[in-house]
Design an enzyme around this catalytic site. Structure first.
Site, PDB file in Angstrom:
ATOM      1  N   GLY A   9      -2.616  -0.854  -1.923  1.00 22.98           N
ATOM      2  CA  GLY A   9      -2.784  -0.754  -0.471  1.00 22.98           C
ATOM      3  C   GLY A   9      -1.496  -1.159   0.238  1.00 22.98           C
ATOM      4  N   ILE A  36      -2.874   5.120  -1.811  1.00 20.83           N
ATOM      5  CA  ILE A  36      -3.222   6.550  -1.921  1.00 20.83           C
ATOM      6  C   ILE A  36      -2.284   7.389  -1.048  1.00 20.83           C
ATOM      7  CG2 ILE A  36      -5.639   6.599  -2.713  1.00 20.83           C
ATOM      8  CD1 ILE A  36      -6.458   6.651   0.243  1.00 20.83           C
ATOM      9  N   TYR A 143     -18.694  -4.376   6.711  1.00 19.88           N
ATOM     10  CA  TYR A 143     -17.430  -4.978   6.280  1.00 19.88           C
ATOM     11  C   TYR A 143     -17.638  -6.462   5.940  1.00 19.88           C
ATOM     12  CZ  TYR A 143     -12.566  -6.589   6.830  1.00 19.88           C
ATOM     13  OH  TYR A 143     -11.334  -7.150   6.668  1.00 19.88           O
TER      14      TYR A 143
HETATM   15  N1  SER Z   1      -9.125  -7.471  11.620  1.00 19.04           N
HETATM   16  C1  SER Z   1     -10.286  -7.164  10.846  1.00 19.04           C
HETATM   17  C2  SER Z   1     -11.166  -6.213  11.581  1.00 19.04           C
HETATM   18  O1  SER Z   1     -11.131  -6.199  12.799  1.00 19.04           O
HETATM   19  C3  SER Z   1     -11.049  -8.413  10.548  1.00 19.04           C
HETATM   20  O2  SER Z   1     -10.819  -8.816   9.266  1.00 19.04           O
HETATM   21  O3  SER Z   1     -11.885  -5.513  10.951  1.00 19.04           O
END
Ligand code: SER
Length: 317
Positions: A9, A36, A143
């Site tokens: 990455g 990638i 996330y």
């Molecule tokens: N900066 C990230 C986000 O906004 C947080 O880990 O997803």
């Protein structure tokens, strides 16, 4: 000891600056960049680069064996806002890439891993002010769920298999070199670009949405700092809280207005407001400070000066 680093990455927001910092420290040929997508000219020209899919175990293993890699920094991930649009894709990318490197370390093919966690591990039931290292964690975003799960697995691999994996919970990160991709804190980068370009910014978060943030140089120092610390000092093997500053859009706007008085800001909150509202406003990072000597340096006004100074040329005609 022969150290050889692989950054997965490397073309992204953090990866680009981390690669540059590690190459400066250890020499270009010791730090293999991979992604990638190809990265900036500087990234491509300053040392080896491999096109690599973090989800492809065999391909990651091949690069590790070919270059005799000892340490991996896994920076590939789908961030919070994009992950809400593609939940399963985000889960697959964020978890598969982590398991790939954890399992390669478990098989002794690498010695050390850095994997970033995030303030997104916290959720609406977490105390918002000076959020402690150990506290309620009920993340409400895909996330955040992937980061919290990742933290549990890191600790498990360390305890069960002795894997030397280290992690920090990054706040929102701000830099002038590379744009962020798909996060909820991205406004804090975009606002500087728009201030110089249009003298006006329409913010996707409300004016009083305070979030923990950090200038990229500090984040890179923390990342290299935790990786270089003696293993015995790393007492927390899920992820360390890390804090730089906290601010809201109104405060960044005021900081910019000190340099560009005609700058104006409007607020049109979108789906990212809910994500931001579920996160802490400030973070207690005393464990990182105590255990491995973390210190932050850059404040909001200092950052504003650095951002405007470095971006000015891009927008002056
Ligand atoms: N900066 C990230 C986000 O906004 C947080 O880990 O997803």
């Amino acid at each position: 000891m022969k150290k050889r680093i692989l950054i997965i990455g490397a073309s992204g927001q953090i990866g680009t600056e981390l690669t540059a910092a590690l190459r400066k420290k250890y020499g270009g040929h010791k730090v293999i960049a991979s992604d990638i997508n190809e990265g900036s000219d500087e990234l491509m020209e300053s040392g080896p680069f491999e096109v690599l899919d973090a989800m492809d175990y065999e391909a990651v293993q091949d690069v590790i064996i070919t270059y005799e890699i000892t340490e991996v920094y896994l920076m590939a991930a789908m961030l919070s806002a994009t992950a809400e649009k593609f939940p399963m894709k985000a889960w697959n990318l964020n978890m598969t890439s982590l398991f790939n490197v954890l399992n390669l370390a478990r098989e002794n093919k690498i010695d050390k891993i850095f994997w970033p966690s995030s303030i997104a591990v916290f959720g609406p039931t977490t105390p918002k002010e000076m959020t402690p290292q150990h506290t309620v964690m009920e993340p409400s975003t895909v996330y955040g769920i992937s980061k919290q799960t990742g933290e549990r697995w890191c600790e498990y691999y360390h305890k069960r298999y002795g894997v030397d994996v280290r992690s920090i919970r990054y706040p929102g990160l701000i830099s002038y070199k590379t744009l962020p991709g798909g996060g909820t804190t991205d406004y804090a980068v975009d606002i500087y670009h728009k201030a110089l370009k249009h003298k006006k910014y329409i913010c996707f978060l409300d004016e009083d949405t305070t979030l923990p943030m950090m200038f990229m140089d500090d984040a890179i120092k923390a990342t290299i700092g935790i990786m270089e610390a003696d293993a015995a000092l790393i007492k927390i093997r899920n992820a360390y809280n890390l804090s730089g500053m906290s601010f809201n859009p109104k405060e960044v706007a005021a900081s910019i207005q000190k340099h560009i008085p005609e700058f104006t800001i409007e607020y049109e909150p979108d789906f990212r407001q809910d994500i931001a509202d579920s996160w802490p406003q400030s973070i207690d990072d005393s464990d990182a400070r105590k255990d491995w000597g973390w210190k932050h340096h850059v404040s909001l006004d200092e950052m504003t000066e650095i951002m405007l100074e470095n971006l000015r040329d891009t927008y002056s005609s």
